[in-house]
Motif scaffolding. Structure first.
Motif, PDB file in Angstrom:
ATOM      1  N   UNK A  78      71.034  15.254   5.571  1.00  0.00           N
ATOM      2  CA  UNK A  78      72.098  14.252   5.581  1.00  0.00           C
ATOM      3  C   UNK A  78      71.603  12.975   4.932  1.00  0.00           C
ATOM      4  N   UNK A  79      72.501  12.307   4.220  1.00  0.00           N
ATOM      5  CA  UNK A  79      72.121  11.096   3.498  1.00  0.00           C
ATOM      6  C   UNK A  79      72.917   9.898   3.983  1.00  0.00           C
ATOM      7  N   UNK A  80      72.245   8.752   4.032  1.00  0.00           N
ATOM      8  CA  UNK A  80      72.948   7.497   4.250  1.00  0.00           C
ATOM      9  C   UNK A  80      72.401   6.500   3.233  1.00  0.00           C
ATOM     10  N   UNK A  81      73.301   5.805   2.529  1.00  0.00           N
ATOM     11  CA  UNK A  81      72.860   4.852   1.512  1.00  0.00           C
ATOM     12  C   UNK A  81      73.461   3.479   1.747  1.00  0.00           C
ATOM     13  N   UNK A  88      76.739   3.747  10.327  1.00  0.00           N
ATOM     14  CA  UNK A  88      75.488   4.276   9.792  1.00  0.00           C
ATOM     15  C   UNK A  88      75.688   5.022   8.482  1.00  0.00           C
ATOM     16  N   UNK A  89      76.948   5.248   8.098  1.00  0.00           N
ATOM     17  CA  UNK A  89      77.300   5.829   6.793  1.00  0.00           C
ATOM     18  C   UNK A  89      76.580   7.138   6.498  1.00  0.00           C
ATOM     19  N   UNK A  90      76.466   8.023   7.477  1.00  0.00           N
ATOM     20  CA  UNK A  90      75.849   9.321   7.196  1.00  0.00           C
ATOM     21  C   UNK A  90      76.923  10.238   6.619  1.00  0.00           C
ATOM     22  N   UNK A  91      76.684  10.667   5.404  1.00  0.00           N
ATOM     23  CA  UNK A  91      77.691  11.512   4.731  1.00  0.00           C
ATOM     24  C   UNK A  91      77.956  12.780   5.520  1.00  0.00           C
ATOM     25  N   UNK A 101      69.748   3.880  14.265  1.00  0.00           N
ATOM     26  CA  UNK A 101      70.169   4.946  13.361  1.00  0.00           C
ATOM     27  C   UNK A 101      69.018   5.946  13.286  1.00  0.00           C
ATOM     28  N   UNK A 160      78.936  13.156   8.405  1.00  0.00           N
ATOM     29  CA  UNK A 160      78.734  13.062   9.848  1.00  0.00           C
ATOM     30  C   UNK A 160      79.459  11.858  10.454  1.00  0.00           C
ATOM     31  N   UNK A 207      76.120   4.324  15.621  1.00  0.00           N
ATOM     32  CA  UNK A 207      75.771   5.254  14.550  1.00  0.00           C
ATOM     33  C   UNK A 207      76.123   6.690  14.941  1.00  0.00           C
ATOM     34  N   UNK A 248      67.835  13.682   8.603  1.00  0.00           N
ATOM     35  CA  UNK A 248      68.572  12.504   8.106  1.00  0.00           C
ATOM     36  C   UNK A 248      67.642  11.615   7.286  1.00  0.00           C
TER      37      UNK A 248
END
Lengths: 336, 290
Positions: free
Chosen positions: A62-65, B230-233, A79, B235, B148, A28
């Motif tokens: 995995x990405x979070x922005x 947590x905005x994890x794409x 997180x 997931x 999250x 992540x």
């Protein structure tokens, strides 16, 4: 040794070896707002790179922005980022200080103060520059509306703020009070503070608010690249700006817990490789690698750049002075 | 029948109809407002989603991240709605069939999530279950992830949807009173039999109505879920969050395509609501005739 025991040992070693050969990774990366396109490209590159050396592994990144400060808060609150790639060192310092998930000296662990690419702050204006904006001084003219995100939540906004402040110092011969006066007037021209740089770009580009967007250079280039962008906007390069240094770090405790330490390190190190630098440059980030930088030299305008370490004493000084509760930003913004 | 009653009824009719001009103006205004503020924006959403053709529309909806967002949304609804039904029925039962001290406080508390901003609802869970939160260290030691992750999203959804079922049932059950249950007990039914054969049939349509509203809200919730996601794409993004991400990535067609998907789900839920509402009204009417 009996045959049975031998078979058992062989089986055990096969299982052990098997697990060393093929692994499933879920990594992540918690990043800031404008890096969406950069890491989309880079993740593909890195996955291929890793698989070339570790055939059989499955890698899922995995990405979070979001706004850099907001993202740091998320990691502090749990997180589970294996790596953070944020807009400024101050936000990763906060994670080290409050979250205690990586050591305080994290920035010394990778080359170039853990900053594989840099950027700067430029102006994005409407096509033909109808308000005649050439430099920071023009932003405080009557009737000019400026879009910038909230320095409390956005890293880009803090670079914007410091660039403006540096101009205020330079224009007034280093007088801090006059520099504060300049940024105070500037923020009177800001109608809305979004939480992240991308939010501000959308406000300016899609919703048509404001005459000028203070933007990451890469974000401004990207807005031009989007369909019809060059017909709608121009980039204005001011006389002076700041070298924006967005750093990267492994979040040790999270990576350990998930068994990702090795791949997380490799993920960040590969950013410094020619292939990684090439992807950064293609996404309008200024590469550190000299050869790649030379190749893309014409893409990036040359301008005078102040730096956070030389001119503001590093983020450990600048963050509390300017952006913590009661800092310069609060003083000039609340006073309105 | 006397003349006076006739004229009285025609006067009432006239009053109901109003003068032709003002009636038309009002109806016209109603339609104009409806068209400008509801129909048009919704049509724009759909037309933007279909701008690049049906193929792109389905690509956007069937893309893995969108499917995972849909899945997460459905899971969150599937967990939070049944829990809300249990809570709603028990709360409504308590409030309408018994009298006890602090009853009015309980009724007020049920409404709390309506008045609290969803952002606060999200933050509460971060403060409780986040790494720096009240239970944070214990959860970390036991490797349990709440915010999250899915549990946080479900909790936030439950918080914002708590009042729907209870709010729908309380007036209904109060109106019905306790006589039928008492009769059932006198005829020898045990508690469970009484509940299933007397209470549930009586509240069935109100319950369905509450569930429908609850589902609609759970599906569409943005604020509270945004704080704990947590905005994890792929997931921890629900459909509404996925729409925002796509929009922020200059991916307008996909954003509006996914928005259209949400809209279709909402319309379906609305039809269910309309149907259950008409059933309630018919039941009420037949009850009134008796």
């Amino acid at each position: 040794m009996s045959l049975r025991r031998y078979a058992l040992a062989a089986l055990a070693s096969a299982i052990f070896a098997g697990s060393a050969v093929a692994k499933d990774y879920e990594l992540l990366n918690v990043s800031y707002d404008p890096t969406r396109e950069l890491y989309q490209d880079y993740n593909t590159e890195f996955t291929n790179f890793w698989k070339a050396n570790h055939p059989g592994d499955n890698v899922k990144i995995q990405q979070s922005h979001g706004g850099s400060g907001k993202q740091a808060r998320g990691v502090i609150d749990g997180l589970r980022a294996d790596v953070v790639t944020l807009a400024l060192a101050g936000d990763i310092d906060e994670i080290a200080k409050l979250g205690k998930t990586l050591p305080e000296n994290w920035q010394t662990r990778l080359p170039d103060a853990s900053t594989p690419y840099t950027s700067t702050i430029v102006f994005l204006v409407r096509k033909g520059n109808p308000k005649g904006i050439k430099d920071w001084g023009d932003l405080t003219k009557d009737g000019v509306s400026v879009i910038t995100p909230n320095p409390k939540t956005s890293g880009g906004a803090r670079w914007n703020f410091l660039a403006a402040y540096a101009y205020g110092l330079k224009a007034n011969g280093g007088d801090e009070e006059k520099a504060k006066e300049y940024v105070k007037t500037l923020f009177k021209h800001v109608p809305v503070l979004d939480t992240g740089a991308r939010g501000s770009t959308i406000t300016f580009v899609n919703n048509g608010q404001g005459d000028v967007l203070l933007a990451w250079e890469n974000e401004a280039f990207l807005a031009l690249k989007e369909d019809g962008g060059t017909d709608k906007f121009d980039i204005v390069v001011p006389s002076l700006s700041i070298l924006a240094e967005p750093p990267v770090a492994v979040v040790d405790k999270n990576a350990e817990k998930k068994g990702n330490t090795e791949i997380a390190k490799a993920y960040l190190e590969h950013l410094y490789s020619p292939a990684g630098q090439e992807i950064a440059a293609k996404n309008f980030y200024r590469p550190r690698d000299k050869a790649v930088a030379a190749k893309y030299a014409t893409q990036f305008p040359k301008l005078e750049l102040v730096t956070i370490d030389k001119d503001f004493g590093g983020w450990k000084t600048a963050q509390p002075k300017f952006f913590n509760d009661g800092g310069v930003f609060d003083q000039i913004y609340q006073a309105q | 029948m006397s003349n006076s009653t006739l004229s009285a009824s025609s006067a009432a009719n006239a009053a109901r109809r109003g003068s032709p001009l003002s009636r038309r103006l009002l109806i016209g205004f109603g339609w104009l407002f409806f068209t400008l503020f509801l129909l048009l924006p919704l049509l724009i959403v759909v037309s933007q989603g279909l701008k690049m053709g049906v193929g792109t529309f389905f690509d956007a909806i069937l893309e893995p991240d969108a499917l995972s967002a849909l899945k997460l949304t459905i899971i969150a609804v599937a967990i939070s709605v049944p829990l809300n039904v249990v809570f709603g029925v028990s709360a409504a039962w308590c409030v309408s069939k018994y009298s006890f001290r602090g009853k009015s406080i309980l009724v007020t508390l049920i409404d709390l999530p309506f008045s609290v901003s969803p952002v606060i609802a999200g933050l509460v869970y971060v403060l409780m279950f986040g790494a720096q939160g009240f239970f944070g260290p214990w959860l970390q030691d036991h490797d349990i992830q709440i915010v999250f992750a899915l549990p946080g999203i479900v909790l936030a959804t439950i918080f914002v949807t708590v009042p729907f079922v209870a709010r729908e049932l309380i007036p209904l059950m109060q109106e019905q009173g306790t006589q039928e249950e008492e009769a059932a007990r006198l005829l020898g039914a045990n508690g469970w039999q009484m509940f299933w054969h007397v209470t549930v049939p009586n509240i069935k349509w109100g319950l369905i109505y509450g569930v429908v509203l609850c589902t609609a809200r759970a599906m569409g919730e943005f604020g509270a879920v945004s704080v704990v996601s947590g905005h994890i794409r792929g997931v921890t993004n629900t459909l509404p969050l996925h729409v925002e991400i796509l929009y922020n990535e200059y991916n307008h067609v996909a954003a509006f395509a996914v928005a259209t998907l949400l809209l279709i789900l909402a319309l379906f839920i609305l039809l269910l609501k309309q149907w259950s509402e008409s059933r309630i009204n018919r039941l009420r009417a037949s009850a009134a005739e008796e």
